[in-house]
Structure formats: C-alpha cells, structure tokens
Design a protein around this motif. Structure first.
Motif, short mmCIF file in Angstrom:
data_model
loop_
_atom_site.label_atom_id
_atom_site.label_comp_id
_atom_site.label_asym_id
_atom_site.label_seq_id
_atom_site.Cartn_x
_atom_site.Cartn_y
_atom_site.Cartn_z
N LYS A 61 0.84 -1.21 0.00
CA LYS A 61 0.00 0.00 0.00
C LYS A 61 0.87 1.25 0.00
N GLU A 62 1.92 1.23 0.82
CA GLU A 62 2.82 2.39 0.88
C GLU A 62 3.63 2.53 -0.41
N GLU A 63 4.06 1.40 -0.96
CA GLU A 63 4.81 1.44 -2.22
C GLU A 63 3.95 2.05 -3.33
N LYS A 64 2.71 1.61 -3.40
CA LYS A 64 1.79 2.14 -4.42
C LYS A 64 1.52 3.62 -4.20
N ALA A 65 1.35 4.02 -2.93
CA ALA A 65 1.06 5.42 -2.63
C ALA A 65 2.19 6.33 -3.11
N LEU A 66 3.41 5.91 -2.88
CA LEU A 66 4.55 6.72 -3.30
C LEU A 66 4.71 6.71 -4.82
N ASN A 67 4.52 5.55 -5.42
CA ASN A 67 4.68 5.45 -6.87
C ASN A 67 3.59 6.21 -7.61
N ASP A 68 2.38 6.21 -7.07
CA ASP A 68 1.30 6.97 -7.70
C ASP A 68 1.64 8.45 -7.79
N VAL A 69 2.21 8.99 -6.71
CA VAL A 69 2.60 10.40 -6.74
C VAL A 69 3.76 10.61 -7.71
N LEU A 70 4.72 9.70 -7.68
CA LEU A 70 5.87 9.81 -8.58
C LEU A 70 5.42 9.87 -10.04
N GLN A 71 4.54 8.96 -10.41
CA GLN A 71 4.10 8.89 -11.80
C GLN A 71 3.19 10.05 -12.19
N SER A 72 2.52 10.64 -11.19
CA SER A 72 1.61 11.75 -11.49
C SER A 72 2.34 13.02 -11.90
N LYS A 73 3.59 13.13 -11.49
CA LYS A 73 4.42 14.33 -11.70
C LYS A 73 3.90 15.54 -10.92
N ASN A 74 2.90 15.35 -10.08
CA ASN A 74 2.40 16.41 -9.21
C ASN A 74 2.91 16.13 -7.79
N TRP A 75 4.05 16.68 -7.47
CA TRP A 75 4.71 16.35 -6.21
C TRP A 75 4.46 17.38 -5.12
N CYS A 76 4.01 18.56 -5.49
CA CYS A 76 3.72 19.64 -4.54
C CYS A 76 2.23 19.69 -4.27
N ARG A 77 1.84 19.99 -3.04
CA ARG A 77 0.41 20.00 -2.70
C ARG A 77 -0.38 21.08 -3.43
N LEU A 78 0.28 22.15 -3.85
CA LEU A 78 -0.44 23.25 -4.47
C LEU A 78 -1.01 22.82 -5.82
N GLY A 79 -2.31 22.96 -5.95
CA GLY A 79 -2.97 22.59 -7.19
C GLY A 79 -3.12 21.10 -7.39
N SER A 80 -2.80 20.30 -6.38
CA SER A 80 -2.90 18.85 -6.50
C SER A 80 -3.90 18.31 -5.48
N THR A 81 -3.92 16.99 -5.27
CA THR A 81 -5.05 16.41 -4.55
C THR A 81 -4.69 15.50 -3.38
N LYS A 82 -3.50 14.93 -3.33
CA LYS A 82 -3.19 13.90 -2.33
C LYS A 82 -3.22 14.46 -0.91
N VAL A 83 -2.64 15.61 -0.70
CA VAL A 83 -2.65 16.21 0.63
C VAL A 83 -4.07 16.62 1.01
#
Length: 451
Positions: free
Chosen positions: A61-83
């Motif tokens: 679950k943690e591996e997927k969570a990190l990889n999903d963000v990596l692949q999204s190219k949206n790493w900063c919370r501004l204008g994104s959704t994960k945070v």
C-alpha cells in the motif's frame, strides 16, 4: 515515619524473596509467582526471547502510494489532490471541522503561534517535561517560554500550577499530551476560560488519544500532531493542525503558505504581515493515507497491551506506571512511561537498571531531562536579541521563574520509558518485560557489583 519505612522494607524484602504477602492484593501475584531465574548479566537466559515488532510497518500500500505520486508528476500539494485527501480523512478520523497538513509537528506549532501573532514581549506557558520543539517554537518568535512544573505521577504538566505562571504578558497556554496521554484538560480549559487565553494543544505524540470520548486536539483553539519517523502515524517528517474554528483555520493556512490564502502561490504578497512555507508534500500526504489504514488497530493494540503491562508492573514494588487522568478514555501510548524507585532494588542505580534490562532484550530509556536547566535553554539569558528586547533583569528573573523541583526529582531519579513499537507485540512480550524486572529486582545487589 519510621513505621512507614519499616513497612515498605518488609513489603520489598518479602516480595523479593517470594514470600506470599497478606498486606494487600497489589503484591500478591508477584510474591506468589515463580522465583525468577538469574538475569543475563549474571549468566542467565534472556527474559525476552523474541523480537519486538519493527517500525515502521508497511507493505505494498505504501509502495503504491509513493509510486502513484511519482508517476503523477504532481509532487507539490499546491494545485494537487493527495494532501487534500489526507486532510479530509484525518479531520474525519479526529472528528474535527478542519485539518491543515504541515511539514512537521514543529511546523504545526509554529503555524498556530504565527497565526496568533505571538512575538517579542509575549509569554507562552508550556510544560517543562516535553521535547525541545515545544520550547523552540516559542523562542523562534522571540517570546518567553514559561515552564510549568510536572505532575510527577502522570509526567504531564501540573495543571494546578498553570494559573500562577500567568502574567499580563501571557499570550498562549500550550499544554502537551506527553507520551500520548491527555493532560488534565478539564482543569486546563477552565483556566483558559477564566483568563480568556487561547489553548493550543501540543498533541504531537497523541494520535487518536481521547478525553471523555473526544479526540485530543479538539479542545483548544487548535491541536498539533507530528508524523515524524518515531511517531504512531509516520511519514518520516510531517505534521497537521486540527481546529474547529473557521477563521483560525484560514489564518493558519495563510501563514503556512507564504501569507497567501489560495491553493496556489502567486507573484504578489498575501495577507497579514508574516508567513512562510511549511507545506506538506504530495508524497507524504499519500503515504499517510496508506499508514492510516493501520492506525486505529495499532492504537487499540498499544492501549490494550499497555493496560496489561500496567497490571503486571503494579505488582512489582518500586515500579509505578504513569497515572492516567480520570477523563482519559484512550491513551495513544507513544511512550510507556513509568517511575523507578531504586530503594526497592537495593539501591541499584537507574542507569544500571536500564543496562540490565537492555541485556534482557528490552530497550528502555530515562527519557527527557531537566530542559529548564540545560545550557541550551539557560543560555537564552545571554542571547543578544533577548537582551535587546527584555533587558538583563527580566532575563535573569525569567531564569528564576523556571524552577521546577518536581520535574527535577522525576527526571533526575525516577523517569523511565518503553517505546511505542514494543506495545505492538504480544501479551507474552508484556509478561517477559515484567519477568525481566522481577529478575533484576531479586538479584539487584549482584547486578550492582557486576556492572
């Protein structure tokens, strides 16, 4: 007095020699149990034969969570959704109206003090028994941290000593739920109501802890949490604020985002007069969502194991688990705190007790010290900026105000900790902890000579 001492010695000697006691049920199970075998330090076998759970706990679950963000190219919370998603889930978990994710627990405290415009000339009331971050966030604003002595039975701030520490300069009361157990919130809140001072809860160690069925962090104006690597909810670094005050939530968001209130940063300054960047990243936000799938079960396991361990340790003279206040309906047990009385161990020093436990396979720490007397803190009286703001007399008076004799006694002679990951073990682990302490008690004189 002599009669009391004689009785204590009788209880100790009877318990250590395995004689069945009739002086009360508190000592019966220890006294009637099997005679402990020799400790490791004297050539015996380890009491703790297994391995405590490792930390952190993770899987795919943690591996997927990190990889999903990596692949999204949206790493900063501004204008994104994960945070945003984490904040929504965390406020729901805590029953709060608002949640703001930050870069650390320290950042959460700094954000709230910034939102309250704490600055030079202000005083912030804090406990003396706490991690140094509680102090640092006050001094970073050039305010004066005012230490309040400990309740030696609970390790928490002594709520009865808060009001005498308040002056006309007091801006905030900032109790800490140290070790994951709630401070005496009823008394603290009544002082806040009486003095019209805001209460900021440092709940950095107290994820999901409850006072009268309500999660801590919801009682004051805001509550701070930490997700640093050792914490019960972990993203390496990270933090959060919960609050039920709409205006305060927005002011905190502005402060932690360079004074800019929107979900983006712009080229123009924001509102207010101060701000900084204390945002959480998308990687951490999504990692926390994965970690939250375990946090309720882990919290319940720690609580049940801690209760069982307390039952076992209460049967050992000279070992006193930290008191939980009556309003506590759930402790997070980030730390299992207890007191050690060497007079029940034939004078065996605390440091030798810790070493003997370590050899039994049981990690233990003496925990925090007298931070009010540490050079890092006392050196503030000579800080050129503080001298410029407050003057030499005020700084010397401040040093005198910060005497905490009960904390001196607690940290100098008695305080001990077990760690949160140990409480994720089994009932057998808890029994082996108690067995190790019984062994050390029985053979204390020989251990003292060998170490």
């Amino acid at each position: 007095m002599t009669a009391n001492l004689n009785r204590r010695n009788f209880i100790r000697n009877s318990a250590i020699s395995g004689i069945g006691l009739t002086l009360g049920a508190a000592h019966t199970s220890f006294a009637s149990g099997p005679t402990p075998v020799k400790p490791v330090v004297l050539g015996g076998e380890k009491a703790h034969t297994g391995v405590f759970p490792s930390w952190p706990v993770f899987d795919q679950k943690e591996e997927k969570a990190l990889n999903d963000v990596l692949q999204s190219k949206n790493w900063c919370r501004l204008g994104s959704t994960k945070v945003d998603n984490f904040e929504a889930q965390y406020k729901k978990l805590n029953g709060a109206k608002h949640c703001l994710a930050t870069s650390s627990g320290t950042s959460s405290l700094s954000t709230m003090l910034g939102a309250l415009d704490v600055g030079p000339g202000d005083e912030v009331v804090i406990p003396v028994y706490t991690f140094i971050a509680t102090y640092n966030v006050v001094t970073l604003n050039y305010a004066l941290p005012i230490f309040v002595d400990s309740d030696i039975e609970s390790f928490q701030i002594d709520a009865n000593k808060i009001e005498p520490a308040i002056t006309k300069q007091t801006k905030v009361i900032m109790p800490v739920h140290i070790g994951g157990s709630p401070a005496d919130l009823d008394k603290i809140l009544s002082i806040g109501e009486k003095t019209k001072l805001p209460i900021i809860e440092d709940a950095c160690q107290a994820h999901l802890a409850e006072w009268k069925g309500k999660k801590v962090g919801n009682f004051g104006l805001g509550g701070a949490f930490s997700f640093q690597a050792s914490k019960n909810l972990n993203s390496g670094e990270g933090g959060a604020i919960i609050t039920n005050d709409d205006s305060f939530a927005q002011t905190c968001y502005n402060f932690h985002n360079q004074g800019q209130g929107g979900r983006v940063t712009g080229f123009n300054p924001g509102s207010g007069t101060r701000g900084t960047n204390l945002r959480l990243t998308e990687f951490q936000g999504n990692l926390l969502v994965a970690q939250m799938t375990r946090v309720v079960e882990q919290t319940n396991r720690r609580y049940e194991n801690a209760r069982y361990l307390s039952k076992l340790l209460n049967d050992i003279p000279g070992i006193t688990p930290a008191k939980l206040y009556e309003g506590t309906t759930l402790s997070a047990y980030h730390l299992y705190m207890f007191r050690y009385d060497k007079s029940f161990f034939d004078g065996l020093s605390r440091s030798k007790f810790i070493e003997a436990l370590k050899q039994e396979g049981i990690p233990c720490s003496k925990g925090y010290g007298m931070i009010n007397k540490d050079a890092y803190v006392t050196g503030l009286v000579k800080n050129k900026h503080y001298l410029k703001i407050y003057g030499e007399k005020t700084m010397n008076d401040w040093l005198e105000r910060n005497q905490c004799p009960q904390n001196d006694k607690l940290t100098g002679e008695e305080s001990l900790w077990f760690f949160q990951y140990m409480l994720l073990g089994s009932k057998t682990d808890m029994e082996q902890i108690a067995e190790a302490i019984r062994k050390i008690q029985k053979y204390a004189p020989e251990i003292d000579k060998s170490l």
